[in-house]
Motif scaffolding. Sequence first.
Motif, PDB file in Angstrom:
ATOM      1  N   MET A 121       0.840  -1.193   0.000  1.00  0.00           N
ATOM      2  CA  MET A 121       0.000   0.000   0.000  1.00  0.00           C
ATOM      3  C   MET A 121       0.881   1.252   0.000  1.00  0.00           C
ATOM      4  O   MET A 121       1.939   1.271   0.624  1.00  0.00           O
ATOM      5  N   ARG A 122       0.453   2.292  -0.703  1.00  0.00           N
ATOM      6  CA  ARG A 122       1.163   3.565  -0.703  1.00  0.00           C
ATOM      7  C   ARG A 122       0.126   4.683  -0.747  1.00  0.00           C
ATOM      8  O   ARG A 122      -1.010   4.472  -1.141  1.00  0.00           O
ATOM      9  N   PRO A 123       0.529   5.904  -0.338  1.00  0.00           N
ATOM     10  CA  PRO A 123      -0.425   7.019  -0.384  1.00  0.00           C
ATOM     11  C   PRO A 123      -0.771   7.385  -1.817  1.00  0.00           C
ATOM     12  O   PRO A 123      -0.029   7.066  -2.763  1.00  0.00           O
ATOM     13  N   PHE A 124      -1.914   8.077  -1.978  1.00  0.00           N
ATOM     14  CA  PHE A 124      -2.341   8.515  -3.300  1.00  0.00           C
ATOM     15  C   PHE A 124      -1.277   9.405  -3.919  1.00  0.00           C
ATOM     16  O   PHE A 124      -0.736  10.298  -3.271  1.00  0.00           O
ATOM     17  N   ASP A 125      -0.958   9.159  -5.164  1.00  0.00           N
ATOM     18  CA  ASP A 125       0.038   9.930  -5.912  1.00  0.00           C
ATOM     19  C   ASP A 125      -0.655  10.483  -7.149  1.00  0.00           C
ATOM     20  O   ASP A 125      -1.038   9.740  -8.049  1.00  0.00           O
ATOM     21  N   ALA A 126      -0.819  11.815  -7.196  1.00  0.00           N
ATOM     22  CA  ALA A 126      -1.551  12.440  -8.311  1.00  0.00           C
ATOM     23  C   ALA A 126      -0.881  12.217  -9.652  1.00  0.00           C
ATOM     24  O   ALA A 126      -1.526  12.283 -10.694  1.00  0.00           O
ATOM     25  N   SER A 127       0.428  11.927  -9.639  1.00  0.00           N
ATOM     26  CA  SER A 127       1.143  11.713 -10.898  1.00  0.00           C
ATOM     27  C   SER A 127       1.065  10.275 -11.392  1.00  0.00           C
ATOM     28  O   SER A 127       1.461   9.982 -12.519  1.00  0.00           O
ATOM     29  N   ARG A 128       0.530   9.369 -10.554  1.00  0.00           N
ATOM     30  CA  ARG A 128       0.449   7.954 -10.937  1.00  0.00           C
ATOM     31  C   ARG A 128      -0.953   7.376 -10.783  1.00  0.00           C
ATOM     32  O   ARG A 128      -1.202   6.253 -11.190  1.00  0.00           O
ATOM     33  N   ASP A 129      -1.853   8.167 -10.212  1.00  0.00           N
ATOM     34  CA  ASP A 129      -3.202   7.668  -9.938  1.00  0.00           C
ATOM     35  C   ASP A 129      -4.279   8.594 -10.508  1.00  0.00           C
ATOM     36  O   ASP A 129      -5.312   8.808  -9.881  1.00  0.00           O
ATOM     37  N   ALA A 130      -4.029   9.158 -11.681  1.00  0.00           N
ATOM     38  CA  ALA A 130      -4.983  10.085 -12.280  1.00  0.00           C
ATOM     39  C   ALA A 130      -6.329   9.401 -12.501  1.00  0.00           C
ATOM     40  O   ALA A 130      -6.400   8.284 -12.998  1.00  0.00           O
ATOM     41  N   LYS A 131      -7.398  10.099 -12.131  1.00  0.00           N
ATOM     42  CA  LYS A 131      -8.738   9.549 -12.302  1.00  0.00           C
ATOM     43  C   LYS A 131      -9.667  10.634 -12.829  1.00  0.00           C
ATOM     44  O   LYS A 131     -10.009  11.569 -12.112  1.00  0.00           O
ATOM     45  N   THR A 184      -5.441  17.049 -14.068  1.00  0.00           N
ATOM     46  CA  THR A 184      -6.409  15.951 -14.067  1.00  0.00           C
ATOM     47  C   THR A 184      -7.819  16.489 -13.835  1.00  0.00           C
ATOM     48  O   THR A 184      -8.777  16.089 -14.513  1.00  0.00           O
ATOM     49  N   ALA A 185      -7.958  17.413 -12.892  1.00  0.00           N
ATOM     50  CA  ALA A 185      -9.273  17.978 -12.573  1.00  0.00           C
ATOM     51  C   ALA A 185      -9.832  18.782 -13.745  1.00  0.00           C
ATOM     52  O   ALA A 185     -11.019  18.685 -14.078  1.00  0.00           O
ATOM     53  N   ILE A 186      -8.984  19.572 -14.400  1.00  0.00           N
ATOM     54  CA  ILE A 186      -9.437  20.360 -15.551  1.00  0.00           C
ATOM     55  C   ILE A 186      -9.799  19.443 -16.715  1.00  0.00           C
ATOM     56  O   ILE A 186     -10.779  19.683 -17.424  1.00  0.00           O
ATOM     57  N   SER A 187      -9.033  18.385 -16.908  1.00  0.00           N
ATOM     58  CA  SER A 187      -9.322  17.437 -17.987  1.00  0.00           C
ATOM     59  C   SER A 187     -10.671  16.761 -17.778  1.00  0.00           C
ATOM     60  O   SER A 187     -11.455  16.596 -18.723  1.00  0.00           O
ATOM     61  N   ALA A 188     -10.948  16.369 -16.547  1.00  0.00           N
ATOM     62  CA  ALA A 188     -12.233  15.728 -16.239  1.00  0.00           C
ATOM     63  C   ALA A 188     -13.380  16.696 -16.476  1.00  0.00           C
ATOM     64  O   ALA A 188     -14.403  16.338 -17.081  1.00  0.00           O
ATOM     65  N   ALA A 189     -13.224  17.929 -16.008  1.00  0.00           N
ATOM     66  CA  ALA A 189     -14.272  18.937 -16.196  1.00  0.00           C
ATOM     67  C   ALA A 189     -14.466  19.248 -17.672  1.00  0.00           C
ATOM     68  O   ALA A 189     -15.597  19.369 -18.163  1.00  0.00           O
ATOM     69  N   GLY A 190     -13.360  19.362 -18.397  1.00  0.00           N
ATOM     70  CA  GLY A 190     -13.437  19.702 -19.817  1.00  0.00           C
ATOM     71  C   GLY A 190     -14.139  18.648 -20.642  1.00  0.00           C
ATOM     72  O   GLY A 190     -14.921  18.965 -21.544  1.00  0.00           O
ATOM     73  N   HIS A 191     -13.877  17.378 -20.351  1.00  0.00           N
ATOM     74  CA  HIS A 191     -14.532  16.307 -21.096  1.00  0.00           C
ATOM     75  C   HIS A 191     -16.039  16.349 -20.867  1.00  0.00           C
ATOM     76  O   HIS A 191     -16.828  16.154 -21.794  1.00  0.00           O
ATOM     77  N   ALA A 192     -16.458  16.634 -19.650  1.00  0.00           N
ATOM     78  CA  ALA A 192     -17.890  16.732 -19.357  1.00  0.00           C
ATOM     79  C   ALA A 192     -18.516  17.934 -20.073  1.00  0.00           C
ATOM     80  O   ALA A 192     -19.624  17.842 -20.610  1.00  0.00           O
ATOM     81  N   LEU A 212     -14.128  22.913 -10.392  1.00  0.00           N
ATOM     82  CA  LEU A 212     -12.878  22.644  -9.690  1.00  0.00           C
ATOM     83  C   LEU A 212     -13.061  22.719  -8.181  1.00  0.00           C
ATOM     84  O   LEU A 212     -12.455  21.952  -7.426  1.00  0.00           O
ATOM     85  N   MET A 213     -13.910  23.621  -7.717  1.00  0.00           N
ATOM     86  CA  MET A 213     -14.159  23.745  -6.288  1.00  0.00           C
ATOM     87  C   MET A 213     -14.842  22.503  -5.730  1.00  0.00           C
ATOM     88  O   MET A 213     -14.714  22.182  -4.548  1.00  0.00           O
ATOM     89  N   LYS A 214     -15.555  21.776  -6.589  1.00  0.00           N
ATOM     90  CA  LYS A 214     -16.241  20.563  -6.158  1.00  0.00           C
ATOM     91  C   LYS A 214     -15.362  19.320  -6.260  1.00  0.00           C
ATOM     92  O   LYS A 214     -15.760  18.240  -5.820  1.00  0.00           O
ATOM     93  N   ASN A 215     -14.178  19.469  -6.841  1.00  0.00           N
ATOM     94  CA  ASN A 215     -13.277  18.334  -7.009  1.00  0.00           C
ATOM     95  C   ASN A 215     -12.557  18.052  -5.686  1.00  0.00           C
ATOM     96  O   ASN A 215     -11.777  18.881  -5.204  1.00  0.00           O
ATOM     97  N   HIS A 216     -12.804  16.893  -5.106  1.00  0.00           N
ATOM     98  CA  HIS A 216     -12.263  16.574  -3.786  1.00  0.00           C
ATOM     99  C   HIS A 216     -10.741  16.516  -3.767  1.00  0.00           C
ATOM    100  O   HIS A 216     -10.120  16.820  -2.741  1.00  0.00           O
ATOM    101  N   GLU A 217     -10.126  16.139  -4.879  1.00  0.00           N
ATOM    102  CA  GLU A 217      -8.667  16.020  -4.907  1.00  0.00           C
ATOM    103  C   GLU A 217      -7.988  17.374  -4.750  1.00  0.00           C
ATOM    104  O   GLU A 217      -6.845  17.454  -4.287  1.00  0.00           O
ATOM    105  N   LEU A 218      -8.678  18.459  -5.124  1.00  0.00           N
ATOM    106  CA  LEU A 218      -8.097  19.796  -5.004  1.00  0.00           C
ATOM    107  C   LEU A 218      -8.316  20.387  -3.616  1.00  0.00           C
ATOM    108  O   LEU A 218      -7.718  21.410  -3.263  1.00  0.00           O
TER     109      LEU A 218
END
Length: 212
Positions: A1-11, A46-54, A80-86
């Motif tokens: 197990m390892r902590p979340f890594d934004a550079s390896r766990d993009a969602k 990652t957050a902007i990409s997700a928002a943009g696709h929607a 972006l304000m609703k994105n929990h990762e930010l």
Amino acid sequence: MRPFDASRDAKTKYPVVDERLLKLYEHLHGAGYDEDQIQGFCRLLTAISAAGHAMTFETRYRRGTKVTERQFHDDLHQRLMKNHELGGRVERGTRLALGFVDVRHDGITAELKVSKTAVTPANITKYIGQPTQYASADGARLSILCVLDMSLKASPIATAENYLWTLTPDLHGLTNPEAPSIVAALVINGNLPTPSSWSRRRIRATHIGGSP
């Protein structure tokens, strides 16, 4: 197990977009970038990409609608304000580098634009100076440019991963900088017609394996 890594766990909920983002992110490690800045950059892109696709397939951005730059900024900021990762750490209108940033998260800047002409890898370079200067003021070499393309579409759009490019801008007085800057340029395609609008419309195409 390892902590979340934004550079390896993009969602982003879109596998093809995640694959493209992770391929981009893997080149950042070992290239001399500050690790905290890498994480902030990856989270924000990652957050902007997700928002943009929607946004691409929402009726408010369909063909025939008018979208001002302020409306685009407002909508993206809310998402972006609703994105929990930010974690709610999304600044807007902060004074920096003799200007005011559009979006800033943990020292990473994203500049937002709306274009009524088709955006390509060649002409998007006219926008990259602005995010580069903002990033320099933060001591960051990574920044983001996001352009909403509201041009008339003469052909159907490709899948989202085709509209993400990385650019290295020329820097004043330097031909081979030891610490080059990188701008991730993301295009959100708006002004789309309904799918049925393409019916019976002639579109140029290349036959795989040659002409039938």
